[in-house]
Design a protein around this motif. Structure first.
Motif, PDB file in Angstrom:
ATOM      1  N   TYR A 173       0.862  -1.180   0.000  1.00  0.00           N
ATOM      2  CA  TYR A 173       0.000   0.000   0.000  1.00  0.00           C
ATOM      3  C   TYR A 173       0.898   1.229   0.000  1.00  0.00           C
ATOM      4  O   TYR A 173       1.609   1.486   0.962  1.00  0.00           O
ATOM      5  N   VAL A 174       0.849   1.965  -1.084  1.00  0.00           N
ATOM      6  CA  VAL A 174       1.718   3.128  -1.261  1.00  0.00           C
ATOM      7  C   VAL A 174       0.875   4.387  -1.141  1.00  0.00           C
ATOM      8  O   VAL A 174      -0.172   4.512  -1.784  1.00  0.00           O
ATOM      9  N   GLU A 175       1.312   5.296  -0.291  1.00  0.00           N
ATOM     10  CA  GLU A 175       0.665   6.606  -0.180  1.00  0.00           C
ATOM     11  C   GLU A 175       1.722   7.665  -0.448  1.00  0.00           C
ATOM     12  O   GLU A 175       2.686   7.797   0.305  1.00  0.00           O
ATOM     13  N   LEU A 176       1.538   8.407  -1.533  1.00  0.00           N
ATOM     14  CA  LEU A 176       2.477   9.472  -1.874  1.00  0.00           C
ATOM     15  C   LEU A 176       2.188  10.709  -1.030  1.00  0.00           C
ATOM     16  O   LEU A 176       1.091  10.871  -0.493  1.00  0.00           O
ATOM     17  N   ASN A 177       3.158  11.580  -0.943  1.00  0.00           N
ATOM     18  CA  ASN A 177       2.982  12.799  -0.143  1.00  0.00           C
ATOM     19  C   ASN A 177       1.930  13.737  -0.726  1.00  0.00           C
ATOM     20  O   ASN A 177       1.414  14.596  -0.019  1.00  0.00           O
ATOM     21  N   ASN A 178       1.583  13.589  -2.002  1.00  0.00           N
ATOM     22  CA  ASN A 178       0.558  14.440  -2.598  1.00  0.00           C
ATOM     23  C   ASN A 178      -0.856  13.910  -2.354  1.00  0.00           C
ATOM     24  O   ASN A 178      -1.821  14.471  -2.844  1.00  0.00           O
ATOM     25  N   GLY A 179      -0.974  12.782  -1.606  1.00  0.00           N
ATOM     26  CA  GLY A 179      -2.281  12.251  -1.250  1.00  0.00           C
ATOM     27  C   GLY A 179      -2.741  11.081  -2.103  1.00  0.00           C
ATOM     28  O   GLY A 179      -3.747  10.447  -1.784  1.00  0.00           O
ATOM     29  N   LYS A 180      -2.046  10.776  -3.169  1.00  0.00           N
ATOM     30  CA  LYS A 180      -2.423   9.653  -4.030  1.00  0.00           C
ATOM     31  C   LYS A 180      -2.125   8.340  -3.319  1.00  0.00           C
ATOM     32  O   LYS A 180      -1.096   8.198  -2.671  1.00  0.00           O
ATOM     33  N   LYS A 181      -3.044   7.379  -3.454  1.00  0.00           N
ATOM     34  CA  LYS A 181      -2.878   6.075  -2.820  1.00  0.00           C
ATOM     35  C   LYS A 181      -2.955   4.991  -3.882  1.00  0.00           C
ATOM     36  O   LYS A 181      -3.811   5.047  -4.773  1.00  0.00           O
ATOM     37  N   TYR A 182      -2.064   4.011  -3.766  1.00  0.00           N
ATOM     38  CA  TYR A 182      -2.007   2.901  -4.708  1.00  0.00           C
ATOM     39  C   TYR A 182      -1.867   1.600  -3.944  1.00  0.00           C
ATOM     40  O   TYR A 182      -1.269   1.556  -2.873  1.00  0.00           O
ATOM     41  N   GLN A 183      -2.406   0.549  -4.522  1.00  0.00           N
ATOM     42  CA  GLN A 183      -2.289  -0.793  -3.968  1.00  0.00           C
ATOM     43  C   GLN A 183      -1.631  -1.648  -5.045  1.00  0.00           C
ATOM     44  O   GLN A 183      -2.198  -1.860  -6.114  1.00  0.00           O
ATOM     45  N   LEU A 184      -0.429  -2.140  -4.765  1.00  0.00           N
ATOM     46  CA  LEU A 184       0.359  -2.860  -5.766  1.00  0.00           C
ATOM     47  C   LEU A 184       0.719  -4.258  -5.291  1.00  0.00           C
ATOM     48  O   LEU A 184       0.951  -4.482  -4.101  1.00  0.00           O
ATOM     49  N   ASP A 185       0.776  -5.186  -6.232  1.00  0.00           N
ATOM     50  CA  ASP A 185       1.185  -6.555  -5.938  1.00  0.00           C
ATOM     51  C   ASP A 185       2.692  -6.647  -5.836  1.00  0.00           C
ATOM     52  O   ASP A 185       3.421  -5.739  -6.240  1.00  0.00           O
ATOM     53  N   GLU A 186       3.137  -7.800  -5.339  1.00  0.00           N
ATOM     54  CA  GLU A 186       4.580  -8.062  -5.277  1.00  0.00           C
ATOM     55  C   GLU A 186       5.118  -8.340  -6.683  1.00  0.00           C
ATOM     56  O   GLU A 186       4.409  -8.883  -7.520  1.00  0.00           O
ATOM     57  N   LEU A 187       6.349  -7.989  -6.894  1.00  0.00           N
ATOM     58  CA  LEU A 187       7.051  -8.415  -8.108  1.00  0.00           C
ATOM     59  C   LEU A 187       7.607  -9.803  -7.853  1.00  0.00           C
ATOM     60  O   LEU A 187       8.118 -10.084  -6.779  1.00  0.00           O
ATOM     61  N   LYS A 188       7.507 -10.664  -8.826  1.00  0.00           N
ATOM     62  CA  LYS A 188       8.018 -12.023  -8.634  1.00  0.00           C
ATOM     63  C   LYS A 188       9.100 -12.313  -9.624  1.00  0.00           C
ATOM     64  O   LYS A 188       9.258 -11.761 -10.612  1.00  0.00           O
TER      65      LYS A 188
END
Length: 93
Positions: free
Chosen positions: A78-93
């Protein structure tokens, strides 16, 4: 008198036409700018996810960086950037 009125109205229509072209170009370039801006934010989130994955975060652990925070929970980042954008990313395999 009729010629000057006709000249004035045709001049007004010409200015309105130029204004519509200018507005169309402005909206076109604004849309492209927003698209590229969103792409940059998503790439920043992917970079943060890659950094967190290289640091081998454990479950419910958070990594704080200068452009955002990354939290690892249940094999998702779960990535939250300082500008308020939020992303949910899978693992790299």
């Amino acid at each position: 008198m009729q010629i000057s009125g006709m000249l004035l109205s045709s001049g007004m229509f010409f200015l309105m036409f130029l204004g519509m072209i200018f507005l169309g170009q402005l909206l076109y370039y604004q849309q492209h700018f927003r698209f590229y801006e969103e792409e940059i934010y998503f790439n920043e989130a992917r970079i943060l996810r890659n950094i967190a994955q290289n640091n081998k975060l454990e479950n419910n652990q958070t990594l704080v960086l200068n452009i955002g925070n990354v939290t690892y929970k249940n094999s998702l980042y779960y990535v939250e950037l300082n500008n308020g954008k939020k992303y949910q990313l899978d693992e790299l395999k």
